[in-house]
Design a protein around this motif. Structure first.
Motif, PDB file in Angstrom:
ATOM      1  N   THR A 120       0.888  -1.129   0.154  1.00  0.00           N
ATOM      2  CA  THR A 120       0.097  -0.102   0.017  1.00  0.00           C
ATOM      3  C   THR A 120       0.938   1.234  -0.174  1.00  0.00           C
ATOM      4  O   THR A 120       2.112   1.099   0.209  1.00  0.00           O
ATOM      5  N   ASP A 228      -1.995   3.543  -5.946  1.00  0.00           N
ATOM      6  CA  ASP A 228      -2.957   2.768  -5.331  1.00  0.00           C
ATOM      7  C   ASP A 228      -4.268   2.572  -6.152  1.00  0.00           C
ATOM      8  O   ASP A 228      -5.039   1.609  -6.157  1.00  0.00           O
ATOM      9  N   ASP A 333     -13.905   0.476  -8.783  1.00  0.00           N
ATOM     10  CA  ASP A 333     -13.718  -0.628  -7.704  1.00  0.00           C
ATOM     11  C   ASP A 333     -14.882  -1.783  -8.210  1.00  0.00           C
ATOM     12  O   ASP A 333     -16.054  -1.375  -8.259  1.00  0.00           O
ATOM     13  N   SER A 454     -10.374  -5.397   0.179  1.00  0.00           N
ATOM     14  CA  SER A 454      -9.407  -4.510   0.046  1.00  0.00           C
ATOM     15  C   SER A 454      -8.110  -4.929   0.084  1.00  0.00           C
ATOM     16  O   SER A 454      -7.798  -6.061   0.559  1.00  0.00           O
ATOM     17  N   GLU A 456      -5.815  -3.672   2.032  1.00  0.00           N
ATOM     18  CA  GLU A 456      -5.319  -3.864   3.456  1.00  0.00           C
ATOM     19  C   GLU A 456      -5.882  -5.172   4.128  1.00  0.00           C
ATOM     20  O   GLU A 456      -5.112  -5.959   5.066  1.00  0.00           O
ATOM     21  N   GLN A 457      -7.005  -5.713   3.533  1.00  0.00           N
ATOM     22  CA  GLN A 457      -7.421  -7.012   4.100  1.00  0.00           C
ATOM     23  C   GLN A 457      -6.536  -8.238   3.480  1.00  0.00           C
ATOM     24  O   GLN A 457      -6.183  -9.198   4.309  1.00  0.00           O
TER      25      GLN A 457
END
Length: 494
Positions: A120, A228, A333, A454, A456-457
């Motif tokens: 990220t 990103d 997305d 995501s 992050e997940q």
């Protein structure tokens, strides 16, 4: 038997040594970027380059190459991709604050052109690291072993079996009878498309670095972006030509999803090849059908507006092409409300199918869907045709050999098996809903990138899931067989 195993091991070590020597040279290229941008990261690439060079020389000097077989080629293929990914992970590990497993995950995702990332804050990463991410996807586009054959141009000792082991497992014609001339032609077309896209993007106001980075990862259908927000960055950053940039990337993603032998025929004057074969007809048909279905689904939830029609069509077309070709770039997305339930189901199907055989895309490949469709129709015909009637599977006026048909069915079973196992492991070791869990393994096995949760997940998933995805990415890129043969005892003994 013992002598045969020893000779096979010697051949594998020798060829891996040659491959690592080539990788050592490739690792020096990002140092140029590091110097240009005055980054103190030369050692980050120099250390892996020296390690790769040492291991390569050790392999060349301690083991001699023996007779080459297809089985040996597949073993070299499976081990080669793993070893190269391990070495390729070192710059990420040395330069960034990530675990080695995360670095290895990113490296495998890059070389296999999957595009799943656990990194990220990409905008803040060193340019040389971002360039390395793009470069490894470009090398993986047509295959690291075919790149090895291209730059070394070694035609002796049955090395063409490396191309057979790594390339998509469907019998097809090639530009010339000589496999090494074929490899040269394919890489020249591939490089030409990359340079052309870079020039066009640069002319549209994209910086030289961004134009290069995105060109390397578009035609290779890799999907790594230095941002990103992927291709959506250009709109967010206020680029006046962002629409043209998106259409250019759509065009080159499409080129990456088309069989490069079709490109060769088109470039040599046979424009009809773009729609002549059944796979190309499926390719265009899937794009048109998927876009139409998603637009209908979108406007069943949102009011129609002429003012936003072009934007809606562009976003839909972009994601359909990005997923079908398994590039994975995004301007919207895929898990957002812009794409309702039917659209998300369509996206999962596109993740499974992939584009054309002989392209840089992942997925199961459209030609195999064609074969399975014809096989299904044949089984129906057998019910009402006279017993003993000969009903071959015919594709483009060619009768498919039963061995080819059986291989397609076996690969399809392998794909389903890995999807079920991977989805189960993801659900078991995470708190992701079933839909999201399956999207992750669909993305990994199909070498696609996007998923319904995501980054992050993804970063926070357990090591067990990450290892599962690494195996899935390698299996998807190598089309399962080399990876399974690598861990088969009988394959080493025969």
């Amino acid at each position: 038997m013992q002598v045969q195993v020893i000779n096979k091991v010697k051949t594998v070590i020798n060829l891996l040594g040659s491959l690592l020597l080539v990788l050592a040279c490739v690792l020096l290229i990002p140092i140029i970027v590091s110097i240009i941008y005055q980054e103190k990261l030369k050692s980050v690439f120099l250390i892996p380059a020296l390690l790769s060079c040492f291991m390569g020389l050790f392999g060349k000097l301690t083991a001699s190459k023996q007779k080459m077989s297809l089985t040996t080629g597949m073993i070299v293929c499976g081990l080669g991709w793993i070893v190269v990914s391990l070495i390729g992970a070192l710059p990420f590990y040395l330069a960034l604050d990530y675990s080695f497993l995360d670095a290895f995950f990113e490296s495998v995702s890059g070389f296999t052109t999957t595009g799943i990332t656990v990194f990220t804050g990409l905008e803040s990463l060193p340019r040389s690291i971002l360039f390395w991410r793009s470069l490894i996807q470009w090398l993986g586009g047509l295959g690291i072993l075919t790149f090895f054959l291209f730059v070394t141009f070694k035609g002796q000792g049955g090395l063409f079996k490396l191309f057979t082991a790594e390339s998509h497992k469907i019998n097809q014609s090639r530009p010339t009878p000589n496999i090494f001339k074929t490899i040269r032609i394919l890489w020249l077309i591939y490089a030409g498309f990359t340079v052309l896209e870079m020039v066009i993007l640069y002319s549209l106001g994209v910086s030289l670095f961004d134009a290069l980075a995105h060109s390397l990862t578009t035609v290779s259908t890799g999907g790594f972006s230095p941002y990103d927000n992927s291709i959506g960055y250009f709109k967010e950053a206020g680029y006046q030509n962002y629409k043209a940039i998106e259409y250019v990337i759509i065009f080159f993603m499409t080129l990456g999803g088309v069989n490069f032998l079709v490109h060769y025929k088109v470039l040599t004057g046979n424009l009809r090849e773009l729609w002549a074969g059944i796979e190309m007809k499926y390719f265009w048909g899937v794009i048109v059908g998927a876009v139409s279905l998603i637009l209908i689904n979108h406007y069943s939830y949102f009011p129609f507006s002429w003012a936003s029609l072009e934007e809606t069509i562009r976003k839909t077309l972009f994601q359909v092409v990005a997923l079908l070709t398994t590039t994975g770039f995004g301007t919207q997305d895929i898990g957002s409300s812009f794409f309702p339930a039917v659209a998300r189901q369509v996206f999962l199907i596109l993740m499974l199918t992939g584009a054309c055989v002989g392209s840089t895309s992942g997925g199961f490949k459209l030609i195999r869907i064609v074969i399975l469709n014809k096989l299904f129709k044949r089984e129906i015909k057998k019910v009402y045709y006279p017993q003993g009637a000969i009903l071959p599977v015919v594709v483009d006026d060619n009768i498919m050999d039963n061995k080819e048909v059986f291989r397609v069915v076996a690969l399809f079973f392998g794909w389903l098996l890995l999807l079920v196992i991977g989805g189960g492991i993801t659900a078991l070791f995470s708190d992701l809903p079933a839909w999201n869990a399956f999207s992750g393994v669909f993305s990994a096995l199909g070498n696609i990138g996007p998923f319904y949760f995501s980054v992050e997940q993804m970063q926070e998933l357990s090591d067990i899931i990450k290892v599962t995805y690494i195996v899935a990415m390698l299996a998807g890129r190598l089309e399962i067989l080399p990876l399974f043969i690598l861990f088969n005892k009988q394959a080493w003994r025969r």
